[in-house]
Every structure is written in C-alpha cells, then in structure tokens.
Design a protein around this motif. Sequence first.
Motif, PDB file in Angstrom:
ATOM      1  N   ASP A  93      22.280  -1.254 -18.537  1.00  0.00           N
ATOM      2  CA  ASP A  93      20.881  -0.781 -19.811  1.00  0.00           C
ATOM      3  C   ASP A  93      20.320   0.030 -18.908  1.00  0.00           C
ATOM      4  O   ASP A  93      20.329   0.278 -18.310  1.00  0.00           O
ATOM      5  N   ILE A  94      19.247   0.954 -19.766  1.00  0.00           N
ATOM      6  CA  ILE A  94      18.354   2.263 -18.835  1.00  0.00           C
ATOM      7  C   ILE A  94      17.763   2.311 -20.066  1.00  0.00           C
ATOM      8  O   ILE A  94      17.002   1.935 -21.105  1.00  0.00           O
ATOM      9  N   GLU A  95      16.171   2.342 -18.752  1.00  0.00           N
ATOM     10  CA  GLU A  95      14.799   2.189 -20.110  1.00  0.00           C
ATOM     11  C   GLU A  95      13.975   3.673 -19.999  1.00  0.00           C
ATOM     12  O   GLU A  95      14.205   3.569 -18.208  1.00  0.00           O
ATOM     13  N   VAL A  96      13.991   4.230 -20.216  1.00  0.00           N
ATOM     14  CA  VAL A  96      12.805   5.896 -19.672  1.00  0.00           C
ATOM     15  C   VAL A  96      11.150   4.943 -20.087  1.00  0.00           C
ATOM     16  O   VAL A  96      11.313   5.092 -21.429  1.00  0.00           O
TER      17      VAL A  96
ATOM     18  N   THR B 116      21.349  10.877 -27.171  1.00  0.00           N
ATOM     19  CA  THR B 116      20.698  12.372 -26.620  1.00  0.00           C
ATOM     20  C   THR B 116      19.476  12.245 -27.258  1.00  0.00           C
ATOM     21  O   THR B 116      19.138  12.636 -28.880  1.00  0.00           O
ATOM     22  N   VAL B 117      18.078  12.342 -26.750  1.00  0.00           N
ATOM     23  CA  VAL B 117      16.710  12.271 -26.982  1.00  0.00           C
ATOM     24  C   VAL B 117      16.033  12.705 -26.722  1.00  0.00           C
ATOM     25  O   VAL B 117      15.964  12.899 -25.781  1.00  0.00           O
ATOM     26  N   TYR B 118      14.550  13.448 -27.413  1.00  0.00           N
ATOM     27  CA  TYR B 118      13.698  14.167 -26.810  1.00  0.00           C
ATOM     28  C   TYR B 118      12.776  13.545 -27.335  1.00  0.00           C
ATOM     29  O   TYR B 118      12.205  13.245 -27.707  1.00  0.00           O
TER      30      TYR B 118
ATOM     31  N   GLU C 152      10.967   3.500 -28.239  1.00  0.00           N
ATOM     32  CA  GLU C 152      12.268   2.667 -29.510  1.00  0.00           C
ATOM     33  C   GLU C 152      13.693   2.472 -28.560  1.00  0.00           C
ATOM     34  O   GLU C 152      14.202   2.764 -27.096  1.00  0.00           O
ATOM     35  N   GLN C 153      14.097   1.322 -28.703  1.00  0.00           N
ATOM     36  CA  GLN C 153      15.820   0.647 -28.433  1.00  0.00           C
ATOM     37  C   GLN C 153      16.473   1.037 -29.259  1.00  0.00           C
ATOM     38  O   GLN C 153      16.678   1.025 -30.401  1.00  0.00           O
ATOM     39  N   THR C 154      18.125   1.334 -28.820  1.00  0.00           N
ATOM     40  CA  THR C 154      19.306   1.674 -29.263  1.00  0.00           C
ATOM     41  C   THR C 154      20.169   0.635 -28.863  1.00  0.00           C
ATOM     42  O   THR C 154      20.492   1.435 -27.031  1.00  0.00           O
TER      43      THR C 154
ATOM     44  N   VAL D 268      19.872   1.631 -24.618  1.00  0.00           N
ATOM     45  CA  VAL D 268      18.632   2.395 -24.230  1.00  0.00           C
ATOM     46  C   VAL D 268      17.340   2.492 -24.729  1.00  0.00           C
ATOM     47  O   VAL D 268      17.132   1.891 -25.640  1.00  0.00           O
ATOM     48  N   THR D 269      16.490   2.415 -24.075  1.00  0.00           N
ATOM     49  CA  THR D 269      14.981   1.969 -24.626  1.00  0.00           C
ATOM     50  C   THR D 269      14.247   3.267 -23.905  1.00  0.00           C
ATOM     51  O   THR D 269      14.112   3.712 -22.829  1.00  0.00           O
TER      52      THR D 269
END
Length: 243
Positions: free
Chosen positions: A237-240, A214-216, A204-206, A199-200
């Motif tokens: 993978d997912i990137e925002v 869950t992030v805001y 920030e990558q996790t 997750v980016t």
Amino acid sequence: MKSPWRFFLVVEALLFLYALWQVFNSPPLLLLLIFGVLCLYTTSRAQKKGRRTNFWLIVGLLAVFISLLNNPAVWLMLVFGVLFIGLKGVEITGLDLTKNAFWKKKQMVMVETTVPKLHPSKMERQALFGNERIGHQVFEWDDININMISGDTIIDLGNTILPKRDNIIMLRKGFGKTRILVPLGIGIALEHGSFIGNVTFIGEQTALRSEKITVYSEDYDTSERRIKILSSTLIGDIEVIRV
C-alpha cells in the motif's frame, strides 16, 4: 548489521541456545519439560478424546509452561522481544511519544538556507531489505530514489524545504508499505502502479489490481513548490497524507 530484524533474530537465537543450555544443566527443569512433552505427545496420538485425555493435556501444558517460566533465558527472550517490537513499531508509525512534552511546547526549529550549489556526482549503496524513515530530523532536500525488495518506508517532507520547482520521489519495491507526509501548500502528483495494493491519496482510497493510477492535488497547477511521486510495488500500500 544494516537490518535491525536480522539483529533481532540473531539475539533471539542466541538467547534460545542459552535457554536450552540452562534446561540441560537443570535436571528438575529437564525432567519436567520431558514429562510435559510426553503428555502432550500421548494426548495428541490418542484415538479417543475424553476427560482423561483433556486432563493429561492440561497437565502437559502446565508442565511445559512451568519449566519455561523457571528459565531466566526465556524471560530475557520475552523482554527483548517486547522492547524491540515496541520501539520498532513506534519508529515505523512515526509516533512521537514526546510530542506533548512541556519542553517542546515552545520549541522553535530554525532552518538555515544557503546559496544553491552545483550537485556533485555521488554513488550510494541501498539496502534491499528493512524499514527506512526519511525526514525524522531536519534535512537538506534532494530528489529521492529508493529501490528495495521488501520493507516499509516513511518519507516526511515536513522537516525540509522544497525548492520552487518540480521535485521528484521515485520508489520501486517488491513488498511493503509506503507513507509520504506532505505539508500544506505543496502541490502533489502521484503516479503509482501495483499488482495488489491500496492507494490512499489525501483521504481518498483506491484499490489496485494490476493497475496504474495518476492523481493530482487541487493546488498542483498553482503551487510554486511541487512534488511528483513516481512509484511501483508488487504487493503493498501507499499513503500520501497532508500534514
């Protein structure tokens, strides 16, 4: 065909059959190809490897290579493959090759707004395989719900105007990469689960291994326009990304 990759495979298969037809209708090419294959087969079965074996290996490779290069259908397969993969790669990455063109330096895009109307009921068929890009052009916003087995997805929110409320993007897929482009000034909430994936979120990558995150964004609680992303993937993978 709905899947561009299926179209690619069908065209390549037809060109391959055409290449075989040309080989069998050209005795010199056929004899050269058979000679090369026999050389490769003999060297692969040889128990002792030496200079002589290497010599016939090179001869076999050259014979096969020359017989293929003298076949126009093989060149068509290569040209079509390069063009298709190149154009598809541009589409997947979202790269705009004309971004710095002179006719776009002073381009202005006007978005016409209308009075909100009641949304009628509707039903749409979704593709289970293939790549999808939403927001390549200006579009009217509506909550997004995507379900698919495999494929890459790009959602560009820069070409729409989000209402002043909580907006929803829901993604459920088995395999594939997801990229979501969100303009500045929009609050973001991401709730994502994955068996294996990264997750980016705004730089920030996790890494996730059978986990949920869950992030805001910092401006989520104060923004009038907010987007909530609910997603789950088996492997992917997912990137925002802020734009």
